[in-house]
Design an enzyme around this catalytic site. Structure first.
Site, PDB file in Angstrom:
ATOM      1  N   GLU A  82     -12.774  40.401 -13.607  1.00  0.00           N
ATOM      2  CA  GLU A  82     -11.826  40.516 -14.724  1.00  0.00           C
ATOM      3  C   GLU A  82     -12.263  41.556 -15.736  1.00  0.00           C
ATOM      4  O   GLU A  82     -11.575  41.797 -16.719  1.00  0.00           O
ATOM      5  CB  GLU A  82     -11.690  39.161 -15.431  1.00  0.00           C
ATOM      6  CG  GLU A  82     -11.268  38.045 -14.499  1.00  0.00           C
ATOM      7  CD  GLU A  82     -10.968  36.754 -15.242  1.00  0.00           C
ATOM      8  OE1 GLU A  82      -9.813  36.592 -15.662  1.00  0.00           O
ATOM      9  OE2 GLU A  82     -11.888  35.939 -15.399  1.00  0.00           O
ATOM     10  N   HIS A 110      -0.665  27.638 -25.070  1.00  0.00           N
ATOM     11  CA  HIS A 110      -0.882  26.568 -24.093  1.00  0.00           C
ATOM     12  C   HIS A 110       0.443  25.999 -23.612  1.00  0.00           C
ATOM     13  O   HIS A 110       0.601  25.641 -22.450  1.00  0.00           O
ATOM     14  CB  HIS A 110      -1.712  25.449 -24.721  1.00  0.00           C
ATOM     15  CG  HIS A 110      -2.967  25.968 -25.327  1.00  0.00           C
ATOM     16  ND1 HIS A 110      -3.580  25.399 -26.403  1.00  0.00           N
ATOM     17  CD2 HIS A 110      -3.709  27.045 -25.006  1.00  0.00           C
ATOM     18  CE1 HIS A 110      -4.635  26.101 -26.723  1.00  0.00           C
ATOM     19  NE2 HIS A 110      -4.725  27.112 -25.891  1.00  0.00           N
ATOM     20  N   ASN A 148      -4.737  39.886 -15.060  1.00  0.00           N
ATOM     21  CA  ASN A 148      -4.263  39.772 -16.450  1.00  0.00           C
ATOM     22  C   ASN A 148      -5.336  40.267 -17.403  1.00  0.00           C
ATOM     23  O   ASN A 148      -5.075  41.031 -18.327  1.00  0.00           O
ATOM     24  CB  ASN A 148      -3.916  38.326 -16.798  1.00  0.00           C
ATOM     25  CG  ASN A 148      -2.945  37.708 -15.814  1.00  0.00           C
ATOM     26  OD1 ASN A 148      -2.218  38.421 -15.141  1.00  0.00           O
ATOM     27  ND2 ASN A 148      -2.948  36.398 -15.707  1.00  0.00           N
ATOM     28  N   ASP A 149      -6.544  39.788 -17.170  1.00  0.00           N
ATOM     29  CA  ASP A 149      -7.640  40.233 -18.028  1.00  0.00           C
ATOM     30  C   ASP A 149      -8.091  41.644 -17.667  1.00  0.00           C
ATOM     31  O   ASP A 149      -8.290  42.484 -18.539  1.00  0.00           O
ATOM     32  CB  ASP A 149      -8.825  39.264 -17.919  1.00  0.00           C
ATOM     33  CG  ASP A 149      -8.659  38.092 -18.882  1.00  0.00           C
ATOM     34  OD1 ASP A 149      -8.355  38.357 -20.064  1.00  0.00           O
ATOM     35  OD2 ASP A 149      -8.811  36.935 -18.471  1.00  0.00           O
ATOM     36  N   ARG A 193      -3.380  41.507 -23.938  1.00  0.00           N
ATOM     37  CA  ARG A 193      -2.328  40.848 -23.160  1.00  0.00           C
ATOM     38  C   ARG A 193      -1.479  39.914 -24.008  1.00  0.00           C
ATOM     39  O   ARG A 193      -0.410  39.476 -23.594  1.00  0.00           O
ATOM     40  CB  ARG A 193      -2.926  40.091 -21.966  1.00  0.00           C
ATOM     41  CG  ARG A 193      -3.861  38.961 -22.369  1.00  0.00           C
ATOM     42  CD  ARG A 193      -4.650  38.411 -21.203  1.00  0.00           C
ATOM     43  NE  ARG A 193      -4.017  37.243 -20.598  1.00  0.00           N
ATOM     44  CZ  ARG A 193      -4.625  36.450 -19.709  1.00  0.00           C
ATOM     45  NH1 ARG A 193      -5.875  36.707 -19.333  1.00  0.00           N
ATOM     46  NH2 ARG A 193      -4.017  35.418 -19.209  1.00  0.00           N
ATOM     47  N   CYS A 249      -5.349  37.445  -8.241  1.00  0.00           N
ATOM     48  CA  CYS A 249      -4.660  36.223  -8.692  1.00  0.00           C
ATOM     49  C   CYS A 249      -4.017  36.345 -10.076  1.00  0.00           C
ATOM     50  O   CYS A 249      -3.609  35.355 -10.646  1.00  0.00           O
ATOM     51  CB  CYS A 249      -5.607  35.030  -8.655  1.00  0.00           C
ATOM     52  SG  CYS A 249      -6.969  35.136  -9.813  1.00  0.00           S
ATOM     53  N   ARG A 277     -11.432  27.130 -10.229  1.00  0.00           N
ATOM     54  CA  ARG A 277     -12.087  28.029 -11.176  1.00  0.00           C
ATOM     55  C   ARG A 277     -12.728  27.173 -12.258  1.00  0.00           C
ATOM     56  O   ARG A 277     -12.074  26.304 -12.836  1.00  0.00           O
ATOM     57  CB  ARG A 277     -11.073  28.968 -11.809  1.00  0.00           C
ATOM     58  CG  ARG A 277     -11.713  29.769 -12.937  1.00  0.00           C
ATOM     59  CD  ARG A 277     -10.787  30.787 -13.488  1.00  0.00           C
ATOM     60  NE  ARG A 277      -9.846  30.219 -14.426  1.00  0.00           N
ATOM     61  CZ  ARG A 277      -8.896  30.953 -15.034  1.00  0.00           C
ATOM     62  NH1 ARG A 277      -8.765  32.236 -14.741  1.00  0.00           N
ATOM     63  NH2 ARG A 277      -8.082  30.395 -15.891  1.00  0.00           N
TER      64      ARG A 277
HETATM   65  C1  PEP Z   1      -6.360  36.679 -15.023  1.00  0.00           C
HETATM   66  O1  PEP Z   1      -7.007  37.028 -15.999  1.00  0.00           O
HETATM   67  O2  PEP Z   1      -5.687  37.455 -14.335  1.00  0.00           O
HETATM   68  C2  PEP Z   1      -6.371  35.276 -14.575  1.00  0.00           C
HETATM   69  C3  PEP Z   1      -5.835  34.912 -13.439  1.00  0.00           C
HETATM   70  O3  PEP Z   1      -6.898  34.355 -15.419  1.00  0.00           O
HETATM   71  P1  PEP Z   1      -6.172  33.847 -16.741  1.00  0.00           P
HETATM   72  O4  PEP Z   1      -4.780  34.374 -16.741  1.00  0.00           O
HETATM   73  O5  PEP Z   1      -6.240  32.364 -16.681  1.00  0.00           O
HETATM   74  O6  PEP Z   1      -7.033  34.445 -17.803  1.00  0.00           O
HETATM   75 MG    MG Z   2      -8.509  35.707 -16.823  1.00  0.00          MG
END
Ligand code: PEP
Ligand code: MG
Length: 746
Positions: A606, A364, A629-630, A640, A677, A507
């Site tokens: 995701e 965090h 990212n996910d 990740r 994103c 979100r």
């Molecule tokens: C992602 O998973 O790419 C995303 C934008 O969400 P977070 O990084 O908050 O999981």
């Molecule tokens: Mg995510």
């Protein structure tokens, strides 16, 4: 412990203190100390070796060895018996030194006639400072009591050394905290900054290592331990029943605070002549040393708890709080072992950079640092022991490198780098109001990611068209209790005010996995990233989701509202969430609240499964945003959060890029707005490739908008697409080399 020995070592410490109080010069004082120890312990030799630099020890004083060898004899860390003591942080006690493994004969010292050897590390809180050695001719192992006495003396020397009591300018130890140090860590947030060290929790300064009166010191220790026990009990009583991790730590605190062994060892140290503070530090040093040597992660965690507890005890004894009154410099670089997101928010944007000894990319604190755009380096090993308040420090968040007390060449090179980055930033500022229009005429809309109110000012300066991802969970994470609807509504309203009519994609709460709310019962899941998280929690516990949706609708208060559901894996999850939204909207209408002027509801893609959802899903959803990212971690089955595998697979890997292209085609066929994103959207080369395969929306950190726009405007997407296709057809694993080659040529 025999009474005689106890008084003997106490006497030695008292004589030592008197010596240290004398007004003699550094070297003379050091010589007096070795003489005193040899005399008290009835050994022929006593020597002090100190670190000249982190790799080299130097004989700095001796009683019994050839005085000519002082400041001449040096050895490398790990070399000889002395080097071994320093390297391992462990005692060597042998009756027959020349036969002991690792012995190195140093003719200049004349030590060959001494058979027995006892070396103890001089260390302060686990930081190796040097080695204290006694030697004698008769072949005997030193007794447990003698070892103990020497350790206690070493502890006092460590304190004195720290205070710069021994040696003058330029000599080994006082120089230790003046030398440049380069520490290689891990990138937490990019950027480069120069500033001065501000320790989040400065060390407690112990000024009186030797006890005047052991009875009094023992009493002080007992009182402090009593206070500590009460405070641990209070913490336990105040802890939330649901927080298993916090409870586990507090239980460990209680166990240590009530440990008879711990108290007994410290009492023994006091009876040997140490002050209460020095006794706590001595045990803490031993625990820290064990912590660095242990491979058992559970044991390390517990030793860590003991370390924290020792710090608390020291603070009780010395009356020094976390705030020791050190003034915050104008250009503070925060240095800490670790820090929580709320504490980081307290410092806010005043920080130039952050360096953590621990931490993780997905923590965090890292999320907050990213939101505040403060360069962050994590896993900077030993930074808290190396750095002193006010030290000059340069943080290279691009490479994950920290230069502490850098020398002139590093300073010059680093300033050049900062200037270059600033210049680039300037160039990007001039692009602010220009569109991200590629040479072929295609326009890509660039949005920014946000999560804190503090992010919003960047909307204007960065040139973003809007907020493509507002991570609402940060507001939940930084609090100690569930925020209330009115609070959230007020906050979202301020976000919309600050956006001044630009689109903000809110979100809904994405918790679970690494984002655990301190006030929610944690689930012991074997694979939290694949577990009960995001929309899954929202649908199973609709109360929180409803509350958040209401807060959003009320915040919009007649303005347009955009809502996005995270981590949707299949069609019916989206339908259920959308139905919840529609019901909430209807309820709000009935309650007489002003409804949003328009609503847009979308989902994050995701999980690979959603890319293959029925066509009806693509037709129904108003927009999709790829959470790269996910998505990437599931596509490659590479966590990740796991440093070992995180970077193993390239985003521009042909498989992943082709998969993204499939999503683009499905969205094109159904006329569904699509954006990306994840973090990769903010990397210029990746962004260019995404645009080349047809992605027309990207959302990224505000600082990335300039560089991405700059690159997009210079190229023809059709040409880049041709390069990608050719690389793909040629059997390459990743299109990156071909694209980089193309970019170098153009
Ligand atoms: C992602 O998973 O790419 C995303 C934008 O969400 P977070 O990084 O908050 O999981
Ligand atoms: Mg995510």
């Amino acid at each position: 412990m025999p009474e005689r020995l106890e008084t003997q070592s106490r006497k030695l410490l008292q004589r030592l203190r008197d010596t240290l109080a004398e007004d003699s010069a550094g070297q003379a004082r050091l010589d007096r100390i070795t003489h005193l120890i040899a005399d008290s312990m009835r050994t022929e030799v006593c020597s002090i070796y100190l670190f000249r630099d982190p790799e080299t020890l130097e004989l700095c004083a001796t009683e019994g060895l050839n005085p000519e060898a002082v400041h001449e004899t040096r050895m490398r860390l790990g070399e000889g018996l002395v080097g071994r003591v320093a390297k391992k942080g462990r005692i060597v006690n042998t009756a027959n030194a020349p036969q002991a493994p690792g012995f190195r004969f140093m003719p200049e010292t004349g030590e060959e006639i001494y058979s027995s050897f006892l070396g103890v590390p001089i260390q302060r809180l686990g930081e190796a400072l040097g080695v204290l050695v006694v030697q004698s001719k008769d072949a005997r192992e030193y007794s447990g009591d003698e070892v103990y006495a020497l350790e206690v003396v070493a502890m006092v020397i460590a304190e004195m050394t720290e205070l710069g009591a021994f040696l003058g300018e330029g000599a080994a130890l006082s120089a230790r905290h003046q030398q440049p140090v380069m520490i290689r860590g891990t990138v937490g947030q990019e950027g480069a900054a120069e500033g001065r060290v501000y320790l989040h929790e400065p060390r407690v300064v112990v000024t009186n290592p030797i006890a005047d009166d052991p009875e009094v010191e023992a009493g002080r220790l007992r009182d402090a331990v009593d206070t500590l026990r009460v405070s641990v009990d209070d913490m336990l009583a105040g802890a939330r029943a649901g927080d298993a991790e916090q409870l586990q730590v507090l239980e460990a605190y209680r166990m240590f605070a009530n440990s008879k062994g711990w108290l007994r060892r410290m009492e023994e140290d006091i009876s040997r002549g140490l002050s209460a503070e020095a006794a706590v530090e001595k045990e803490q040093s031993i625990a820290r040393n064990r912590m660095t040597q242990s491979n058992d992660s559970y044991l390390r965690e517990r030793l860590h708890d003991l370390d924290d507890l020792s710090n608390r005890l020291l603070r009780i004894l010395t009356g020094q709080g976390a705030d020791t009154g050190a003034e915050m410099p104008d250009d503070p670089v925060l240095v800490a072992r670790n820090i929580g997101p709320a504490e980081l928010l307290d410092y806010g944007r005043s920080l130039k950079a952050i360096v953590l000894e621990q931490g993780s990319v997905g923590s965090h604190a890292a999320i907050v640092a990213r939101a505040l755009a403060i360069p962050l380096v994590i896993h900077a090993s030993k930074i808290t022991t190396e750095a002193l308040n006010g030290d000059n420090v340069m943080v290279d968040g691009e490479q994950g490198i920290v230069h502490l007390r850098p020398d002139d060449t590093v300073v010059t090179a680093f300033r050049d780098k900062i200037a270059m980055l600033a210049k680039a930033q300037e160039r990007y500022t001039s692009l602010r109001d220009k569109p991200a229009k590629a040479k072929c005429g295609s326009v890509v809309s660039l949005h920014m990611n946000a999560g804190l109110m503090a992010d919003l000012p960047s909307l204007e300066g960065s040139g973003a068209e809007g907020v493509g991802l507002f991570r609402t969970e940060l507001q939940f994470l930084v609090r100690n209790q569930m925020p209330r609807r009115a609070e959230l509504s007020a906050l979202y309203s301020r976000v919309l005010d600050a956006a001044q009519g630009k689109r903000v994609v809110f979100r809904t709460l994405d918790i679970g996995s690494d984002k655990v709310l301190p006030y929610m019962k944690p689930n012991d899941e074997p694979n939290p990233a694949l577990g009960w998280r995001a929309i899954r929690v929202g649908l199973d516990k609709p109360g929180v989701m409803r509350m958040q949706l209401q807060a959003l609708i009320r915040a919009a208060n007649g303005r347009p509202l955009t809502v996005m559901f995270p981590f949707v894996a299949q069609y019916d999850e989206y339908r259920a969430a959308k139905a919840e939204f529609d019901r909430t909207l209807e309820r709000e209408r009935k309650l007489g609240h002003v409804l949003p002027a328009s609503v847009e509801v979308g989902a994050m893609l995701e999980t690979p499964s959603l890319a293959f959802a029925p066509n009806q899903f693509f037709e129904e959803v108003e927009f999709l945003s790829i959470g790269g990212n996910d998505l990437k971690q599931f596509f490659f089955a590479a966590d990740r959060e796991n440093e070992r595998v995180r970077r193993r697979y390239d985003t521009l890997n042909v498989s992943f890029l082709s998969f993204l292209e499939t999503i683009v085609h499905r969205c094109q066929a159904t006329n569904t707005a699509l954006s990306f994103c994840g973090e990769d959207a903010g990397r210029p080369v990746e962004a260019l490739c995404f645009a080349a395969i047809g992605m027309r929306g990207l959302s990224m950190r505000p600082a990335s908008i300039g560089p991405v726009k700059h690159l997009l405007r210079q190229h023809n997407l059709d040409d880049v697409k041709a390069v990608i296709d050719e690389a793909r057809d040629s059997g390459s694993q990743s299109v990156r080399p071909a694209v980089m080659d193309y970019l170098a040529k153009h």
